[in-house]
Write a protein that holds these residues in place. Structure first.
Motif, mmCIF file in Angstrom:
data_model
loop_
_atom_site.group_PDB
_atom_site.id
_atom_site.type_symbol
_atom_site.label_atom_id
_atom_site.label_comp_id
_atom_site.label_asym_id
_atom_site.label_seq_id
_atom_site.Cartn_x
_atom_site.Cartn_y
_atom_site.Cartn_z
ATOM 1 N N GLN A 40 0.839 -1.195 0.000
ATOM 2 C CA GLN A 40 0.000 0.000 0.000
ATOM 3 C C GLN A 40 0.878 1.251 0.000
ATOM 4 O OE1 GLN A 40 -3.224 -0.327 2.687
ATOM 5 N NE2 GLN A 40 -3.958 1.749 2.385
ATOM 6 N N VAL A 41 0.339 2.309 -0.575
ATOM 7 C CA VAL A 41 1.065 3.570 -0.644
ATOM 8 C C VAL A 41 0.707 4.435 0.562
ATOM 9 C CG1 VAL A 41 1.404 5.675 -1.971
ATOM 10 C CG2 VAL A 41 1.103 3.503 -3.161
ATOM 11 N N GLN A 42 1.710 5.060 1.135
ATOM 12 C CA GLN A 42 1.478 6.050 2.186
ATOM 13 C C GLN A 42 1.717 7.438 1.605
ATOM 14 O OE1 GLN A 42 3.758 3.272 3.097
ATOM 15 N NE2 GLN A 42 1.801 2.289 3.501
ATOM 16 N N LEU A 43 0.780 8.329 1.877
ATOM 17 C CA LEU A 43 0.868 9.690 1.362
ATOM 18 C C LEU A 43 0.861 10.656 2.539
ATOM 19 C CD1 LEU A 43 -1.746 9.339 -1.517
ATOM 20 C CD2 LEU A 43 0.745 9.325 -1.751
ATOM 21 N N VAL A 44 1.853 11.521 2.585
ATOM 22 C CA VAL A 44 1.954 12.489 3.667
ATOM 23 C C VAL A 44 1.948 13.892 3.083
ATOM 24 C CG1 VAL A 44 3.342 13.317 5.599
ATOM 25 C CG2 VAL A 44 3.256 10.861 5.081
ATOM 26 N N GLU A 45 0.912 14.631 3.414
ATOM 27 C CA GLU A 45 0.743 15.985 2.906
ATOM 28 C C GLU A 45 1.209 16.997 3.936
ATOM 29 O OE1 GLU A 45 -3.462 14.405 1.182
ATOM 30 O OE2 GLU A 45 -2.689 14.408 3.227
ATOM 31 N N SER A 46 1.641 18.149 3.457
ATOM 32 C CA SER A 46 2.002 19.249 4.342
ATOM 33 C C SER A 46 1.847 20.564 3.592
ATOM 34 C CB SER A 46 3.437 19.086 4.846
ATOM 35 O OG SER A 46 4.347 19.108 3.769
ATOM 36 N N GLY A 47 1.836 21.646 4.337
ATOM 37 C CA GLY A 47 1.830 22.966 3.731
ATOM 38 C C GLY A 47 0.510 23.704 3.760
ATOM 39 N N GLY A 48 -0.526 23.084 4.261
ATOM 40 C CA GLY A 48 -1.792 23.788 4.347
ATOM 41 C C GLY A 48 -1.743 24.888 5.395
ATOM 42 N N GLY A 49 -2.781 25.696 5.444
ATOM 43 C CA GLY A 49 -2.826 26.763 6.417
ATOM 44 C C GLY A 49 -3.849 27.802 6.045
ATOM 45 N N SER A 50 -3.731 28.960 6.684
ATOM 46 C CA SER A 50 -4.655 30.061 6.444
ATOM 47 C C SER A 50 -3.923 31.216 5.792
ATOM 48 C CB SER A 50 -5.273 30.514 7.772
ATOM 49 O OG SER A 50 -6.021 29.488 8.361
ATOM 50 N N VAL A 51 -4.591 31.851 4.856
ATOM 51 C CA VAL A 51 -3.995 32.962 4.129
ATOM 52 C C VAL A 51 -5.096 33.913 3.707
ATOM 53 C CG1 VAL A 51 -4.129 31.789 1.898
ATOM 54 C CG2 VAL A 51 -2.365 33.514 2.272
ATOM 55 N N GLN A 52 -4.739 35.150 3.495
ATOM 56 C CA GLN A 52 -5.709 36.126 3.007
ATOM 57 C C GLN A 52 -5.833 36.035 1.491
ATOM 58 O OE1 GLN A 52 -4.479 39.951 4.632
ATOM 59 N NE2 GLN A 52 -5.988 39.713 6.279
ATOM 60 N N ALA A 53 -6.942 36.489 0.998
ATOM 61 C CA ALA A 53 -7.178 36.495 -0.441
ATOM 62 C C ALA A 53 -6.032 37.215 -1.156
ATOM 63 C CB ALA A 53 -8.507 37.167 -0.758
ATOM 64 N N GLY A 54 -5.605 36.614 -2.250
ATOM 65 C CA GLY A 54 -4.483 37.155 -2.989
ATOM 66 C C GLY A 54 -3.152 36.555 -2.596
ATOM 67 N N GLY A 55 -3.146 35.823 -1.512
ATOM 68 C CA GLY A 55 -1.909 35.232 -1.020
ATOM 69 C C GLY A 55 -1.571 33.917 -1.692
ATOM 70 N N SER A 56 -0.510 33.290 -1.200
ATOM 71 C CA SER A 56 -0.008 32.051 -1.789
ATOM 72 C C SER A 56 0.271 31.015 -0.714
ATOM 73 C CB SER A 56 1.295 32.316 -2.564
ATOM 74 O OG SER A 56 1.105 33.238 -3.608
ATOM 75 N N LEU A 57 0.170 29.764 -1.108
ATOM 76 C CA LEU A 57 0.558 28.636 -0.270
ATOM 77 C C LEU A 57 1.178 27.574 -1.167
ATOM 78 C CD1 LEU A 57 -2.500 28.117 2.134
ATOM 79 C CD2 LEU A 57 -0.199 28.820 2.802
ATOM 80 N N ARG A 58 2.002 26.748 -0.559
ATOM 81 C CA ARG A 58 2.599 25.645 -1.290
ATOM 82 C C ARG A 58 2.363 24.350 -0.533
ATOM 83 N NH1 ARG A 58 8.740 23.732 -2.149
ATOM 84 N NH2 ARG A 58 8.665 23.058 -4.327
ATOM 85 N N LEU A 59 1.721 23.417 -1.190
ATOM 86 C CA LEU A 59 1.465 22.110 -0.608
ATOM 87 C C LEU A 59 2.514 21.114 -1.100
ATOM 88 C CD1 LEU A 59 -2.413 21.829 -1.090
ATOM 89 C CD2 LEU A 59 -1.141 22.904 0.778
#
Length: 122
Positions: free
Chosen positions: A1-20
């Motif tokens: 089985q594959v394990q998937l680990v995500e990171s990088g989520g969060g809160s930001v204001q409109a117009g901002g950026s995030l990287r997952l």
């Protein structure tokens, strides 16, 4: 089985950026594509973006095209989602997914991560 680990989520204001980020481990053989889905409260899960490792082809939903960029490192089984010009409609839980094709990505058991929350405030 594959394990998937995500990171990088969060809160930001409109117009901002995030990287997952998402790292796959375990039985990754046959996972020719990696990508992302998202699910907003009260709505169904929808495809966001995907990358085909062998061809390098990338795929995007119309709602994120031009704002989001998917990239990755096949050798490390890691995929990234750079999200720019975020707006409140992008608020959702983002799920990393793997599969043999874009059409089957995230469909089989264990091919979807646990999800990471992205919240965009106006």
């Amino acid at each position: 089985q594959v394990q998937l680990v995500e990171s990088g989520g969060g809160s930001v204001q409109a117009g901002g950026s995030l990287r997952l980020s998402c790292a796959a481990s375990g039985r990754t053989f046959g996972t020719d594509v990696m990508g992302w889905f998202r699910q907003a409260p009260g709505k169904e899960r929808k495809f966001v973006a995907g990358v085909h490792w062998k061809s390098g082809a990338t795929f995007y939903s119309d709602s994120v095209k031009g704002r989001f960029t998917i990239s990755g490192d096949n050798a490390k089984n890691t995929v990234y989602l750079q999200m720019n010009s975020l707006n409140p409609e992008d608020t959702a839980v983002y799920y990393c997914a793997v599969g043999g094709s874009i059409g089957t990505m995230g469909h089989s058991e264990g091919s979807l991560g646990q999800g990471t929350q992205v919240t965009v405030s106006s």
